[in-house]
Design a protein around this motif. Sequence first.
Motif, PDB file in Angstrom:
ATOM      1  N   LEU A 102      17.032  -0.280 -19.304  1.00 13.20           N
ATOM      2  CA  LEU A 102      18.125   0.163 -18.426  1.00 13.20           C
ATOM      3  C   LEU A 102      18.511  -0.959 -17.464  1.00 13.20           C
ATOM      4  N   LEU A 103      17.516  -1.613 -16.906  1.00 14.50           N
ATOM      5  CA  LEU A 103      17.798  -2.688 -15.949  1.00 14.50           C
ATOM      6  C   LEU A 103      18.568  -3.811 -16.631  1.00 14.50           C
ATOM      7  N   ARG A 104      18.142  -4.155 -17.846  1.00 11.92           N
ATOM      8  CA  ARG A 104      18.835  -5.215 -18.568  1.00 11.92           C
ATOM      9  C   ARG A 104      20.284  -4.803 -18.844  1.00 11.92           C
ATOM     10  N   LEU A 105      20.465  -3.541 -19.210  1.00 12.59           N
ATOM     11  CA  LEU A 105      21.813  -3.066 -19.529  1.00 12.59           C
ATOM     12  C   LEU A 105      22.728  -3.107 -18.303  1.00 12.59           C
ATOM     13  N   ILE A 106      22.215  -2.668 -17.146  1.00 12.22           N
ATOM     14  CA  ILE A 106      23.098  -2.703 -15.973  1.00 12.22           C
ATOM     15  C   ILE A 106      23.311  -4.141 -15.483  1.00 12.22           C
TER      16      ILE A 106
ATOM     17  N   GLY B 199      26.804  -3.855 -16.404  1.00 17.57           N
ATOM     18  CA  GLY B 199      26.908  -2.893 -15.314  1.00 17.57           C
ATOM     19  C   GLY B 199      28.302  -2.857 -14.703  1.00 17.57           C
ATOM     20  N   LYS B 200      28.718  -1.669 -14.300  1.00 18.24           N
ATOM     21  CA  LYS B 200      29.977  -1.536 -13.576  1.00 18.24           C
ATOM     22  C   LYS B 200      29.661  -0.728 -12.327  1.00 18.24           C
ATOM     23  N   LYS B 201      30.062  -1.236 -11.186  1.00 14.98           N
ATOM     24  CA  LYS B 201      29.750  -0.545  -9.943  1.00 14.98           C
ATOM     25  C   LYS B 201      30.530   0.763  -9.877  1.00 14.98           C
ATOM     26  N   VAL B 202      29.840   1.844  -9.581  1.00 17.29           N
ATOM     27  CA  VAL B 202      30.502   3.143  -9.360  1.00 17.29           C
ATOM     28  C   VAL B 202      30.039   3.665  -8.006  1.00 17.29           C
ATOM     29  N   GLU B 203      30.641   4.774  -7.592  1.00 16.45           N
ATOM     30  CA  GLU B 203      30.376   5.186  -6.201  1.00 16.45           C
ATOM     31  C   GLU B 203      28.910   5.422  -5.907  1.00 16.45           C
ATOM     32  N   ASN B 204      28.154   5.982  -6.887  1.00 13.42           N
ATOM     33  CA  ASN B 204      26.758   6.318  -6.594  1.00 13.42           C
ATOM     34  C   ASN B 204      25.737   5.350  -7.204  1.00 13.42           C
ATOM     35  N   GLY B 205      26.196   4.170  -7.606  1.00 13.40           N
ATOM     36  CA  GLY B 205      25.245   3.213  -8.159  1.00 13.40           C
ATOM     37  C   GLY B 205      25.917   2.281  -9.146  1.00 13.40           C
ATOM     38  N   ILE B 206      25.185   1.919 -10.195  1.00 11.24           N
ATOM     39  CA  ILE B 206      25.716   1.014 -11.210  1.00 11.24           C
ATOM     40  C   ILE B 206      25.654   1.717 -12.561  1.00 11.24           C
ATOM     41  N   ALA B 207      26.803   1.811 -13.214  1.00 15.41           N
ATOM     42  CA  ALA B 207      26.859   2.508 -14.494  1.00 15.41           C
ATOM     43  C   ALA B 207      26.899   1.515 -15.641  1.00 15.41           C
TER      44      ALA B 207
ATOM     45  N   ARG C  63      26.356  13.177 -20.706  1.00 20.75           N
ATOM     46  CA  ARG C  63      26.456  12.944 -22.144  1.00 20.75           C
ATOM     47  C   ARG C  63      27.067  11.570 -22.446  1.00 20.75           C
ATOM     48  N   LYS C  64      26.307  10.727 -23.108  1.00 19.49           N
ATOM     49  CA  LYS C  64      26.770   9.402 -23.540  1.00 19.49           C
ATOM     50  C   LYS C  64      27.008   8.417 -22.401  1.00 19.49           C
ATOM     51  N   ARG C  65      26.627   8.800 -21.202  1.00 21.17           N
ATOM     52  CA  ARG C  65      26.824   7.890 -20.065  1.00 21.17           C
ATOM     53  C   ARG C  65      25.565   7.849 -19.225  1.00 21.17           C
ATOM     54  N   VAL C  66      25.201   6.677 -18.783  1.00 18.86           N
ATOM     55  CA  VAL C  66      24.036   6.545 -17.916  1.00 18.86           C
ATOM     56  C   VAL C  66      24.390   5.623 -16.749  1.00 18.86           C
ATOM     57  N   ALA C  67      24.018   6.031 -15.551  1.00 15.78           N
ATOM     58  CA  ALA C  67      24.174   5.184 -14.368  1.00 15.78           C
ATOM     59  C   ALA C  67      22.839   5.124 -13.641  1.00 15.78           C
TER      60      ALA C  67
END
Lengths: 231, 231
Positions: free
Chosen positions: A158-162, A166-174, A212-216
Amino acid sequence: MNKLDESLLTSLPPFRNFSKTQIRTVLDLATPKRFGQELAVFTEGDPAKRFYLLLDGHIRVVRTTPNGDQIIVLHIAPGQLFGIAAAMRRDTYPATAMTADECLTLSWPNALWHKFAEDYPGFATENYKTVGERMGEVNNRVVEMATQHVEQRVACTLLRLINQNGKKVENGIAIDFPITRQNLSEMTGTTLHTVSRLLSAWQKEGIVASTRKRVAVTDPHRLVLISEAGI
Amino acid sequence: MNKLDESLLTSLPPFRNFSKTQIRTVLDLATPKRFGQELAVFTEGDPAKRFYLLLDGHIRVVRTTPNGDQIIVLHIAPGQLFGIAAAMRRDTYPATAMTADECLTLSWPNALWHKFAEDYPGFATENYKTVGERMGEVNNRVVEMATQHVEQRVACTLLRLINQNGKKVENGIAIDFPITRQNLSEMTGTTLHTVSRLLSAWQKEGIVASTRKRVAVTDPHRLVLISEAGI
DNA sequence: GCCCAAGTTTGTTGTAGAGCAATGTCGTGG
DNA sequence: CCACGACATTGCTCTACAACAAACTTGGGC
């Protein structure tokens, strides 16, 4: 065919410092192509005739075992070359490239690899550097798989993917492309069940937010702790 | 300094088809060195100043994790280049090279890589091909580790070792350098205990013959079956 | 020859995580 | 708008294998 803006290439490492006319030549020789989701750009074992540049979207590079197990070898982000088997003098693609979302690629026949390398010093250099980095990453993965627990491996992944997508979103990095639990399990060598459980647990603790299909990732720091120590 | 025979190089892929005088130049510029067992030729993180050719003996390329776990990334056989970080434009070695037995190496300063590549077309080509193959192998290992059981992985590893470093002996094919259970476990991501148990079991079945630091495969075919199906 | 360290074997125990199964939920296409 | 297929969650069971522990073997150095 889309109109191709020169500025698309000038900022990318392999073409950095090319002259304006050189960039134009490169673009003239390129074949652009759009892909929908979950399509194969090329398939493992196919004769390697072209090499590709991803302009937009995300690509999964996948290997399939004789028993049908599939594992994701590599993710390609916009601006990266892929299918560079030619550069390594292979005659077939060693893996399958699948689009993760809508993609736009440029591609050139392999013969042009050598032309680019000769005409524009820096092209080959830049690309072999990339190969070197990818080699380092895949070796890291071997080490990870050999020494870490599933929980740590999923956290690392997950860390490597973000980091890379990674794209910054309001509650973290998606992670800015669709990714299923199954996909994550194929990257970590586990089952979708285990990934699902881990994500659920982390969601309860406020470390990730997934649909579903999205992780942040909402709390990267905690995830780093897990990846290092397993908590 | 040992007298270096030209025939040492002429048969090796990177130098194949070089002219006699070219070979002589390459040899003149080389620094030969002998190593005893279990010595580091270079260490992970060291500035990458030279690249090496293994003339005799066997080298383990090893990575160490922050927690001190060690895993073997690659084995180098005689005639292969190693420490070619330079070629990938890295400024430090990404791993440690340890001698498995008595070794004889040649080495050159990195600057000469570029000279060789310019002067002798085919040198770079041959070597990038090697890098491509190594990339393929390490990806195979990722797939293996992700999808196979310990028993299968150990079988695969043994088969790979006898393919690349096998020496025919009266009762089968031996790995022709010293290798411990611990080493095998570092290649497969398991423990020396598990490897020991597996080798004992296989020995009883007549599939392998192992002594302290030495392993030979007496029935490769059965081992293939295990590596494929887990039997 | 004897000693010691390094390597190996083998037993026991505990657990991470795979495998299986059932149920729930989303979103897309008709 | 509904139905269906794809994706996700969760509980239960069972086993492969790590972890710990302890004895045994081998070979090199004194």
